[in-house]
Design a protein around this motif. Sequence first.
Motif, PDB file in Angstrom:
ATOM      1  N   THR A 176      50.685  45.346  46.034  1.00  0.00           N
ATOM      2  CA  THR A 176      51.537  44.473  46.827  1.00  0.00           C
ATOM      3  C   THR A 176      52.120  43.429  45.896  1.00  0.00           C
ATOM      4  O   THR A 176      51.576  43.149  44.830  1.00  0.00           O
ATOM      5  CB  THR A 176      50.777  43.791  47.984  1.00  0.00           C
ATOM      6  OG1 THR A 176      49.711  43.016  47.445  1.00  0.00           O
ATOM      7  CG2 THR A 176      50.242  44.816  48.974  1.00  0.00           C
ATOM      8  N   SER A 185      42.783  47.455  44.509  1.00  0.00           N
ATOM      9  CA  SER A 185      44.191  47.180  44.778  1.00  0.00           C
ATOM     10  C   SER A 185      44.659  46.054  43.866  1.00  0.00           C
ATOM     11  O   SER A 185      43.848  45.327  43.283  1.00  0.00           O
ATOM     12  CB  SER A 185      44.377  46.791  46.244  1.00  0.00           C
ATOM     13  OG  SER A 185      44.123  47.909  47.074  1.00  0.00           O
ATOM     14  N   VAL A 243      44.641  40.084  40.859  1.00  0.00           N
ATOM     15  CA  VAL A 243      45.865  39.303  41.019  1.00  0.00           C
ATOM     16  C   VAL A 243      46.464  39.091  39.631  1.00  0.00           C
ATOM     17  O   VAL A 243      45.825  38.523  38.753  1.00  0.00           O
ATOM     18  CB  VAL A 243      45.601  37.950  41.709  1.00  0.00           C
ATOM     19  CG1 VAL A 243      46.893  37.160  41.829  1.00  0.00           C
ATOM     20  CG2 VAL A 243      44.958  38.167  43.075  1.00  0.00           C
ATOM     21  N   ALA A 249      47.124  43.625  50.495  1.00  0.00           N
ATOM     22  CA  ALA A 249      46.451  44.542  49.575  1.00  0.00           C
ATOM     23  C   ALA A 249      45.080  44.946  50.103  1.00  0.00           C
ATOM     24  O   ALA A 249      44.609  46.051  49.850  1.00  0.00           O
ATOM     25  CB  ALA A 249      46.312  43.902  48.200  1.00  0.00           C
ATOM     26  N   ALA A 292      50.364  38.595  50.367  1.00  0.00           N
ATOM     27  CA  ALA A 292      50.265  39.800  49.539  1.00  0.00           C
ATOM     28  C   ALA A 292      48.804  40.188  49.327  1.00  0.00           C
ATOM     29  O   ALA A 292      48.455  41.370  49.348  1.00  0.00           O
ATOM     30  CB  ALA A 292      50.969  39.587  48.204  1.00  0.00           C
ATOM     31  N   PHE A 293      47.941  39.195  49.149  1.00  0.00           N
ATOM     32  CA  PHE A 293      46.511  39.437  48.964  1.00  0.00           C
ATOM     33  C   PHE A 293      45.928  40.103  50.208  1.00  0.00           C
ATOM     34  O   PHE A 293      45.225  41.102  50.129  1.00  0.00           O
ATOM     35  CB  PHE A 293      45.794  38.122  48.660  1.00  0.00           C
ATOM     36  CG  PHE A 293      44.376  38.286  48.202  1.00  0.00           C
ATOM     37  CD1 PHE A 293      44.088  38.484  46.860  1.00  0.00           C
ATOM     38  CD2 PHE A 293      43.325  38.235  49.101  1.00  0.00           C
ATOM     39  CE1 PHE A 293      42.776  38.636  46.428  1.00  0.00           C
ATOM     40  CE2 PHE A 293      42.013  38.383  48.688  1.00  0.00           C
ATOM     41  CZ  PHE A 293      41.735  38.582  47.343  1.00  0.00           C
ATOM     42  N   CYS A 323      56.190  43.971  49.842  1.00  0.00           N
ATOM     43  CA  CYS A 323      56.529  42.692  49.230  1.00  0.00           C
ATOM     44  C   CYS A 323      56.426  41.585  50.267  1.00  0.00           C
ATOM     45  O   CYS A 323      56.879  41.739  51.396  1.00  0.00           O
ATOM     46  CB  CYS A 323      57.940  42.789  48.666  1.00  0.00           C
ATOM     47  SG  CYS A 323      58.326  41.553  47.455  1.00  0.00           S
ATOM     48  N   ASP A 361      52.065  38.650  41.459  1.00  0.00           N
ATOM     49  CA  ASP A 361      52.740  37.417  41.849  1.00  0.00           C
ATOM     50  C   ASP A 361      53.975  37.247  40.965  1.00  0.00           C
ATOM     51  O   ASP A 361      53.866  36.949  39.784  1.00  0.00           O
ATOM     52  CB  ASP A 361      51.786  36.242  41.676  1.00  0.00           C
ATOM     53  CG  ASP A 361      52.422  34.890  41.944  1.00  0.00           C
ATOM     54  OD1 ASP A 361      53.637  34.824  42.238  1.00  0.00           O
ATOM     55  OD2 ASP A 361      51.698  33.883  41.849  1.00  0.00           O
ATOM     56  N   VAL A 420      47.601  42.823  43.309  1.00  0.00           N
ATOM     57  CA  VAL A 420      48.637  41.914  43.798  1.00  0.00           C
ATOM     58  C   VAL A 420      49.390  41.410  42.575  1.00  0.00           C
ATOM     59  O   VAL A 420      48.771  40.920  41.630  1.00  0.00           O
ATOM     60  CB  VAL A 420      48.027  40.716  44.558  1.00  0.00           C
ATOM     61  CG1 VAL A 420      49.111  39.719  44.943  1.00  0.00           C
ATOM     62  CG2 VAL A 420      47.254  41.187  45.780  1.00  0.00           C
ATOM     63  N   VAL A 422      51.606  34.611  47.973  1.00  0.00           N
ATOM     64  CA  VAL A 422      50.505  35.331  47.330  1.00  0.00           C
ATOM     65  C   VAL A 422      49.405  35.615  48.350  1.00  0.00           C
ATOM     66  O   VAL A 422      48.817  36.695  48.357  1.00  0.00           O
ATOM     67  CB  VAL A 422      49.953  34.535  46.126  1.00  0.00           C
ATOM     68  CG1 VAL A 422      48.733  35.214  45.526  1.00  0.00           C
ATOM     69  CG2 VAL A 422      51.034  34.362  45.064  1.00  0.00           C
ATOM     70  N   ALA A 473      54.131  39.503  45.662  1.00  0.00           N
ATOM     71  CA  ALA A 473      54.633  38.245  46.211  1.00  0.00           C
ATOM     72  C   ALA A 473      55.868  37.904  45.391  1.00  0.00           C
ATOM     73  O   ALA A 473      55.794  37.831  44.159  1.00  0.00           O
ATOM     74  CB  ALA A 473      53.593  37.134  46.092  1.00  0.00           C
TER      75      ALA A 473
END
Length: 171
Positions: free
Chosen positions: A110, A76, A48, A143, A139-140, A132, A80, A78, A136, A112
């Motif tokens: 991904t 993956s 993240v 992912a 998105a998490f 998108c 933010d 993410v 978060v 957020a």
Amino acid sequence: MTYFHSVLDSPEQVQSWLTDTWRPNTTAAAGATEFRIDIDEPPGGPVVIRVAGNVDAGTVPVLSACLRESVLTGHSVVVDLLDVPFLGCPGFAALHDTATDLSAQRCRLTVAASAEVRSILRRIGLGAAVPCFATVAAAFHGARAPQRCAGRQDPISSIGPGRPAGQSAAR
């Protein structure tokens, strides 16, 4: 100093210019948002990357370096962008490049982001490459989900189960 634990085992080996709070060499104008990148690498989960402040020509090199490094984790990612008031064209290009690199590793990127950024991603055609979400957490989870064929689900416009149309989850 910020670094990815899976890439380097000890801070002494880090020779990166990314710090917990990176500040450009220029003096910020009154009222400008300070640029900051924080990284969280949960065990076995997506990396993240939390970004705050404007992503423009002066700050995108730092974000790009961070995104390139994130590809090396094999997980993956993410990103933010909820605290990003401005995301310039180089920022969109950096996201697209990272999504392409991660896809080659069977991982995904991904994001957020605010409704405005999600709308821009959709309009410029990056919505399929860079899913998108409004939060978060969404998105998490996106992912971590198995990759789907393009066009089967559009996370930008999906509302999710149990929510009436027009409402989104709180951040």
